[in-house]
Design an enzyme around this catalytic site. Sequence first.
Site, PDB file in Angstrom:
ATOM      1  N   GLU A  97      29.753 -53.339 -33.956  1.00 21.39           N
ATOM      2  CA  GLU A  97      30.788 -52.378 -34.358  1.00 21.39           C
ATOM      3  C   GLU A  97      32.159 -53.050 -34.392  1.00 21.39           C
ATOM      4  O   GLU A  97      32.536 -53.747 -33.453  1.00 21.39           O
ATOM      5  CB  GLU A  97      30.804 -51.219 -33.361  1.00 21.39           C
ATOM      6  CG  GLU A  97      31.849 -50.173 -33.689  1.00 21.39           C
ATOM      7  CD  GLU A  97      31.776 -49.029 -32.708  1.00 21.39           C
ATOM      8  OE1 GLU A  97      30.760 -48.318 -32.682  1.00 21.39           O
ATOM      9  OE2 GLU A  97      32.753 -48.853 -31.959  1.00 21.39           O
ATOM     10  N   GLU A 146      23.901 -38.448 -34.310  1.00 23.16           N
ATOM     11  CA  GLU A 146      24.156 -38.840 -32.916  1.00 23.16           C
ATOM     12  C   GLU A 146      23.962 -37.696 -31.926  1.00 23.16           C
ATOM     13  O   GLU A 146      24.563 -36.633 -32.062  1.00 23.16           O
ATOM     14  CB  GLU A 146      25.583 -39.372 -32.787  1.00 23.16           C
ATOM     15  CG  GLU A 146      25.897 -39.923 -31.409  1.00 23.16           C
ATOM     16  CD  GLU A 146      27.044 -40.903 -31.449  1.00 23.16           C
ATOM     17  OE1 GLU A 146      26.815 -42.072 -31.787  1.00 23.16           O
ATOM     18  OE2 GLU A 146      28.181 -40.488 -31.165  1.00 23.16           O
ATOM     19  N   GLU A 188      31.285 -45.243 -39.447  1.00 25.53           N
ATOM     20  CA  GLU A 188      31.116 -44.494 -38.195  1.00 25.53           C
ATOM     21  C   GLU A 188      32.374 -43.694 -37.858  1.00 25.53           C
ATOM     22  O   GLU A 188      33.484 -44.189 -38.038  1.00 25.53           O
ATOM     23  CB  GLU A 188      30.905 -45.450 -37.013  1.00 25.53           C
ATOM     24  CG  GLU A 188      29.754 -46.414 -37.120  1.00 25.53           C
ATOM     25  CD  GLU A 188      29.734 -47.363 -35.920  1.00 25.53           C
ATOM     26  OE1 GLU A 188      29.010 -48.351 -35.976  1.00 25.53           O
ATOM     27  OE2 GLU A 188      30.460 -47.120 -34.930  1.00 25.53           O
ATOM     28  N   SER A 189      32.166 -42.504 -37.345  1.00 26.12           N
ATOM     29  CA  SER A 189      33.210 -41.647 -36.754  1.00 26.12           C
ATOM     30  C   SER A 189      34.086 -40.933 -37.796  1.00 26.12           C
ATOM     31  O   SER A 189      34.448 -41.508 -38.826  1.00 26.12           O
ATOM     32  CB  SER A 189      34.152 -42.425 -35.832  1.00 26.12           C
ATOM     33  OG  SER A 189      33.476 -43.024 -34.775  1.00 26.12           O
ATOM     34  N   LYS A 214      23.409 -46.012 -27.797  1.00 27.07           N
ATOM     35  CA  LYS A 214      24.864 -45.965 -27.917  1.00 27.07           C
ATOM     36  C   LYS A 214      25.452 -46.054 -26.523  1.00 27.07           C
ATOM     37  O   LYS A 214      25.380 -45.114 -25.735  1.00 27.07           O
ATOM     38  CB  LYS A 214      25.235 -44.645 -28.581  1.00 27.07           C
ATOM     39  CG  LYS A 214      26.646 -44.564 -29.104  1.00 27.07           C
ATOM     40  CD  LYS A 214      26.745 -45.304 -30.395  1.00 27.07           C
ATOM     41  CE  LYS A 214      28.116 -45.459 -30.980  1.00 27.07           C
ATOM     42  NZ  LYS A 214      28.790 -44.248 -31.313  1.00 27.07           N
ATOM     43  N   ASN A 233      33.968 -48.727 -37.350  1.00 23.83           N
ATOM     44  CA  ASN A 233      34.323 -47.503 -36.644  1.00 23.83           C
ATOM     45  C   ASN A 233      35.695 -47.023 -37.112  1.00 23.83           C
ATOM     46  O   ASN A 233      36.697 -47.728 -36.966  1.00 23.83           O
ATOM     47  CB  ASN A 233      34.325 -47.743 -35.123  1.00 23.83           C
ATOM     48  CG  ASN A 233      34.287 -46.426 -34.357  1.00 23.83           C
ATOM     49  OD1 ASN A 233      34.492 -45.353 -34.931  1.00 23.83           O
ATOM     50  ND2 ASN A 233      34.024 -46.492 -33.064  1.00 23.83           N
ATOM     51  N   LYS A 279      25.093 -36.537 -28.857  1.00 22.75           N
ATOM     52  CA  LYS A 279      26.335 -36.830 -28.120  1.00 22.75           C
ATOM     53  C   LYS A 279      26.737 -35.574 -27.350  1.00 22.75           C
ATOM     54  O   LYS A 279      27.459 -34.722 -27.879  1.00 22.75           O
ATOM     55  CB  LYS A 279      27.382 -37.195 -29.186  1.00 22.75           C
ATOM     56  CG  LYS A 279      28.768 -37.510 -28.721  1.00 22.75           C
ATOM     57  CD  LYS A 279      29.637 -37.813 -29.955  1.00 22.75           C
ATOM     58  CE  LYS A 279      31.032 -38.157 -29.616  1.00 22.75           C
ATOM     59  NZ  LYS A 279      31.871 -38.402 -30.803  1.00 22.75           N
TER      60      LYS A 279
HETATM   61  O1  LIG Z   1      33.919 -39.931 -29.522  1.00 24.14           O
HETATM   62  C1  LIG Z   1      34.780 -40.179 -28.655  1.00 24.14           C
HETATM   63  O2  LIG Z   1      35.535 -39.333 -28.169  1.00 24.14           O
HETATM   64  C2  LIG Z   1      34.945 -41.593 -28.147  1.00 24.14           C
HETATM   65  C3  LIG Z   1      35.943 -41.852 -27.214  1.00 24.14           C
HETATM   66  C4  LIG Z   1      36.091 -43.124 -26.717  1.00 24.14           C
HETATM   67  C5  LIG Z   1      35.257 -44.143 -27.114  1.00 24.14           C
HETATM   68  C6  LIG Z   1      34.257 -43.900 -28.051  1.00 24.14           C
HETATM   69  C7  LIG Z   1      34.097 -42.631 -28.568  1.00 24.14           C
HETATM   70  N1  LIG Z   1      33.113 -42.340 -29.471  1.00 24.14           N
HETATM   71  C8  LIG Z   1      32.065 -43.239 -29.784  1.00 24.14           C
HETATM   72  C9  LIG Z   1      31.646 -43.169 -31.168  1.00 24.14           C
HETATM   73  O3  LIG Z   1      31.545 -44.228 -31.740  1.00 24.14           O
HETATM   74  C10 LIG Z   1      31.294 -41.862 -31.817  1.00 24.14           C
HETATM   75  O4  LIG Z   1      30.566 -41.094 -30.919  1.00 24.14           O
HETATM   76  C11 LIG Z   1      30.497 -41.971 -33.093  1.00 24.14           C
HETATM   77  O5  LIG Z   1      30.975 -42.904 -33.961  1.00 24.14           O
HETATM   78  C12 LIG Z   1      30.437 -40.599 -33.770  1.00 24.14           C
HETATM   79  O6  LIG Z   1      31.733 -40.170 -34.069  1.00 24.14           O
HETATM   80  P1  LIG Z   1      32.017 -38.674 -34.537  1.00 24.14           P
HETATM   81  O7  LIG Z   1      31.165 -38.412 -35.745  1.00 24.14           O
HETATM   82  O8  LIG Z   1      33.471 -38.660 -34.887  1.00 24.14           O
HETATM   83  O9  LIG Z   1      31.672 -37.802 -33.407  1.00 24.14           O
END
Ligand SMILES: O=C(O)c1ccccc1NCC(=O)[C@H](O)[C@H](O)COP(=O)(O)O
Length: 276
Positions: A164, A54, A215-216, A115, A185, A56
């Site tokens: 998601e 991602e 995810e995340s 995204k 997620n 980001k």
């Molecule tokens: O990432 C955030 O802080 C966030 C806050 C509020 C709503 C959504 C958010 N993130 C979106 C995502 O889904 C993540 O960017 C994505 O899954 C990647 O997650 P990570 O690997 O933990 O950065």
Amino acid sequence: MNANEDKLAPEVRSILATARERSGGDGTVDVDARSFPDAVRATDDAGRVPIVAEVKPTSPTTDGERTDDPVELAAEMVAGGATALSVLTEPEHFGGSIANLRRIRETVDVPVLRKDFVVREAQLDAVDSDLLLLIARFLDEPGTDSLATLYEAARERGFQPLVEVHTREELERALDVGAEIIGVNNRDLGQLAVDIETFERLAPHVPDDVTLLAESGISDVADVRRMREAGADALLIGTAIMDGDVRTNTERLTGVDAQRVHRASETATHTETETQ
Ligand SMILES: O=C(O)c1ccccc1NCC(=O)[C@H](O)[C@H](O)COP(=O)(O)O
């Protein structure tokens, strides 16, 4: 504010409020999408972990903002073995843009996910992408279109919708609309807490023919292994790739670096045998 919104963290309420205001495109897009399931299969066949890396630049839970050229970051992720890219297009809270996505998709040849927090059909037409995120939690609410409407509208335009979910109820809604690509997620968008057990709880309820993403909150190779053992076909990773050298991070998480070490040791063994 409705009762459901009241339960959201202030940052998420703000994300939703701005998402509702965002305009759409001028016409209706007609996407010639790069197949995500095919890309996942090809990565698996090559013995690597399918990762959606991602781009980001920042987020409500990240300190600071990464200001390097997103196209260069994207190219490094692909060079590191990423199967697909996720590109934030949300500007106010994530530092993303439609222009970034357009430039990145022109540069790389892997599937690209838009995204964003799409809540109305017209917003689908802002830009072409191969995958399009639809977040079950934010749809079927006052002031938004339904998940079913957006899912069908996205498919008609040629997108591969990634639906998601975070709860069993959201998963059932995703399956009801016929979602073929589902992301669990691990981040609760209500309170922003991350728990990778979420994926382990929901994955057994997802049919085998669905392409399933975790995810995340995936931060290292041990988490990657854990999500794969729980049934993830692919993993969506932002922070753990964006934090530091994106190519090295992607190589570590996709297993490209382990393959390189393995090949080097095979070559050494082979050379040793030949010289004996
Ligand atoms: O990432 C955030 O802080 C966030 C806050 C509020 C709503 C959504 C958010 N993130 C979106 C995502 O889904 C993540 O960017 C994505 O899954 C990647 O997650 P990570 O690997 O933990 O950065």
